[in-house]
Motif scaffolding. Structure first.
Motif, PDB file in Angstrom:
ATOM      1  N   VAL A  74       0.848  -1.202   0.079  1.00  0.00           N
ATOM      2  CA  VAL A  74       0.176   0.076  -0.007  1.00  0.00           C
ATOM      3  C   VAL A  74       1.006   1.340  -0.087  1.00  0.00           C
ATOM      4  CG1 VAL A  74      -1.425   1.321   1.472  1.00  0.00           C
ATOM      5  CG2 VAL A  74      -2.015  -1.091   1.322  1.00  0.00           C
ATOM      6  N   TYR A  96       1.541   3.784  -3.210  1.00  0.00           N
ATOM      7  CA  TYR A  96       0.990   5.130  -3.199  1.00  0.00           C
ATOM      8  C   TYR A  96       2.172   6.170  -3.553  1.00  0.00           C
ATOM      9  CZ  TYR A  96      -3.944   4.222  -1.318  1.00  0.00           C
ATOM     10  OH  TYR A  96      -4.983   3.605  -1.399  1.00  0.00           O
ATOM     11  N   THR A 116       2.545   6.107  -7.315  1.00  0.00           N
ATOM     12  CA  THR A 116       1.434   6.907  -7.843  1.00  0.00           C
ATOM     13  C   THR A 116       1.953   8.238  -7.828  1.00  0.00           C
ATOM     14  OG1 THR A 116      -0.067   5.113  -7.123  1.00  0.00           O
ATOM     15  CG2 THR A 116      -0.959   7.394  -7.552  1.00  0.00           C
ATOM     16  N   PHE A 134      -2.339   2.292  -8.154  1.00  0.00           N
ATOM     17  CA  PHE A 134      -3.343   2.858  -7.248  1.00  0.00           C
ATOM     18  C   PHE A 134      -4.465   1.832  -7.023  1.00  0.00           C
ATOM     19  CE2 PHE A 134      -7.409   4.961  -6.722  1.00  0.00           C
ATOM     20  CZ  PHE A 134      -7.400   5.407  -5.355  1.00  0.00           C
ATOM     21  N   LEU A 135      -4.512   1.078  -8.396  1.00  0.00           N
ATOM     22  CA  LEU A 135      -5.547  -0.027  -8.398  1.00  0.00           C
ATOM     23  C   LEU A 135      -5.303  -1.130  -7.666  1.00  0.00           C
ATOM     24  CD1 LEU A 135      -8.247  -1.037  -9.585  1.00  0.00           C
ATOM     25  CD2 LEU A 135      -6.981  -1.895 -11.716  1.00  0.00           C
ATOM     26  N   SER A 159      -2.972  -1.188  -4.889  1.00  0.00           N
ATOM     27  CA  SER A 159      -2.955  -0.573  -3.663  1.00  0.00           C
ATOM     28  C   SER A 159      -4.223  -0.600  -3.072  1.00  0.00           C
ATOM     29  CB  SER A 159      -2.199   0.624  -3.493  1.00  0.00           C
ATOM     30  OG  SER A 159      -0.821   0.461  -4.007  1.00  0.00           O
ATOM     31  N   SER A 160      -5.319   0.090  -3.999  1.00  0.00           N
ATOM     32  CA  SER A 160      -6.580   0.242  -2.950  1.00  0.00           C
ATOM     33  C   SER A 160      -7.276  -1.162  -3.026  1.00  0.00           C
ATOM     34  CB  SER A 160      -7.443   1.222  -4.202  1.00  0.00           C
ATOM     35  OG  SER A 160      -6.863   2.456  -4.284  1.00  0.00           O
ATOM     36  N   ILE A 161      -7.025  -2.133  -4.027  1.00  0.00           N
ATOM     37  CA  ILE A 161      -7.957  -3.238  -3.676  1.00  0.00           C
ATOM     38  C   ILE A 161      -7.095  -4.155  -2.576  1.00  0.00           C
ATOM     39  CG2 ILE A 161      -8.232  -5.599  -4.871  1.00  0.00           C
ATOM     40  CD1 ILE A 161      -8.715  -4.129  -7.432  1.00  0.00           C
ATOM     41  N   ALA A 198      -5.668  -2.895  -0.190  1.00  0.00           N
ATOM     42  CA  ALA A 198      -6.268  -2.150   1.355  1.00  0.00           C
ATOM     43  C   ALA A 198      -7.629  -2.575   1.647  1.00  0.00           C
ATOM     44  CB  ALA A 198      -5.892  -0.740   1.047  1.00  0.00           C
ATOM     45  N   LEU A 199      -8.597  -2.651   0.526  1.00  0.00           N
ATOM     46  CA  LEU A 199      -9.994  -2.779   0.847  1.00  0.00           C
ATOM     47  C   LEU A 199     -10.404  -4.170   1.270  1.00  0.00           C
ATOM     48  CD1 LEU A 199     -11.557  -0.801  -1.994  1.00  0.00           C
ATOM     49  CD2 LEU A 199     -11.631  -0.366   0.513  1.00  0.00           C
ATOM     50  N   GLY A 239      -5.543  -7.765  -6.048  1.00  0.00           N
ATOM     51  CA  GLY A 239      -5.120  -6.357  -6.805  1.00  0.00           C
ATOM     52  C   GLY A 239      -4.176  -6.872  -7.867  1.00  0.00           C
TER      53      GLY A 239
END
Length: 406
Positions: free
Chosen positions: A45, A49, A52, A369-370, A372-374, A376-377, A384
């Motif tokens: 993550v 970022y 990114t 970003f994709l 990292s976000s997936i 993290a979620l 991811g």
């Protein structure tokens, strides 16, 4: 027919790939491992970022700076400025053991490195001829892969084996950063001395106004040219996956619990596999067609992504993945660079390569970003990674629509 020998200009241009690749390899393999030792939370993550932010800044700056660099004698000045900034930032990475300052300095170094690549890529049209773009571009990536191993092995020995002579990891990394910066600067000298900007545009009376108006005209020309339009859109998607895999592979392996030594050694093997593969890829591109070889590479990366998401669980699988990436990584990057060089007007090469970089860097923003976000979620980094397969499929479809040149 005998293969043409490389000229002094071509060899000098290739040398910069040898120089900058040392920092690329260090940032792919050792820096994320070191960062994981000073950071808390998910490495994927935080690192995602940071990449990114760096990609976003580069994407915003490069078309403008690229347009200015198309002026007479400006390409090499911008190149040297970026190398100097990047080398200083690289050395400064060893001055902090706090996660946030380290990431900030890394972002500066990454921006400088990737900015320099725009000016370097654009010098391809000055260093060689149209019919040799595939060959010379591939040679650049190939020698970059193998040449970067020299300082990296030295850094690896100091960081992982330094304890034998009383050097801790933090001190070892400081030495590694210094070695990498010196190597980077040293291999910038040949291109600065021997490659001269032969294609350029004349300075306008209203420089900045003309620069921004010119960017608008260039973007319109790209969109109206069917070959350029489909190629750039395809490149946007498939290079996203390529860059994301390069940047996050070590962090992904760390999150899976794979030993850091195994990760680093596997990535070193990638460099050795990529050396002959990139050269072969370039020659096949010249023989059977650049577009066909790019399609092969995008399909292969789709398979690599599925393997990484569903089967990568141990060091053995990571080694298999590293070898698979090595077979196609240099080829897909080299032929993308040379194919674009064939499609653009040479006197505006930097300006066009600025947009080439925008598509690549905004794609990298989306990819990192994709992932990292997936991650993290869901708390599952493999989901991811799986999302990257969609990007390769879209890229393949768009690339297949690029009209073949007569």
């Amino acid at each position: 027919m005998a293969r043409q020998k490389m000229t002094k200009q071509e060899k000098s241009w290739i040398m910069y790939d040898v120089g900058n690749s040392a920092f690329v390899l260090l940032s792919t393999a050792l820096i994320p491992v070191y960062f994981s030792s000073i950071a808390t939370g998910s490495v994927v993550v935080a690192w995602g970022y940071a990449e990114t932010v760096a990609s976003l800044v580069i994407a915003l700056l490069m078309p403008i700076l690229g347009s200015l660099a198309d002026l007479r004698h400006m390409k090499k000045k911008f190149l040297v400025g970026c190398v100097g900034t990047g080398a200083v930032a690289c050395c400064c990475l060893g001055l902090t053991v706090e996660a946030l300052p380290f990431l900030i300095i890394y972002v500066i170094a990454s921006i400088a490195l990737n900015s320099s690549m725009v000016f370097y890529d654009a010098l391809l049209v000055d260093a060689t001829t149209d019919e040799r773009y595939d060959e010379i571009s591939s040679q650049g990536y190939a020698w970059g892969y193998i040449g970067s191993c020299v300082p990296f092995i030295a850094c690896l020995g100091i960081v992982l084996g330094g304890s034998v002579v009383g050097i801790d990891m933090a001190t070892g990394m400081k030495i590694a950063f210094a070695i990498t910066a010196i190597w980077w600067v040293a291999f910038t000298v040949p291109v600065f001395r021997n490659v001269h900007q032969t294609h350029f545009k004349e300075r306008a009376e209203h420089l900045f106004k003309d620069t921004f108006l010119g960017l608008g005209r260039t973007l319109k020309k790209i969109w109206r040219d069917k070959s350029l339009r489909y190629f750039m859109l395809a490149f946007f998607f498939y290079i996203d996956g390529v860059h994301t895999i390069i940047k996050l592979s070590t962090s992904y392996g760390t999150d899976l619990g794979i030993d850091s030594t195994q990760l680093v050694l596997a990535l070193l093997v990638t460099q050795f596999v990529a050396f002959p593969s990139a050269i072969i890829y370039g020659r096949l591109g010249a023989k059977v067609g650049t577009k066909k070889m790019l399609l092969v590479g995008v399909f292969a990366y789709t398979c690599i992504t599925l393997f990484g998401a569903f089967f990568l669980r141990s060091a053995v699988e990571f080694w298999i993945l590293a070898i698979m990436v090595g077979l196609f990584q240099g080829g897909i990057q080299a032929l993308s660079r040379s194919e674009f060089g064939k499609l653009v007007p040479k006197e505006h090469a930097n300006e066009y390569f600025g947009f080439f970089d925008i598509f690549g860097k905004y794609a990298a923003v989306m990819g990192t970003f994709l992932v990292s976000s997936i991650t993290a979620l869901t708390g599952m980094s493999n989901l991811g990674v799986l999302s990257l397969a969609i990007l390769f499929v879209v890229g393949f479809v768009l690339l297949s629509k690029v009209p073949d040149r007569a």
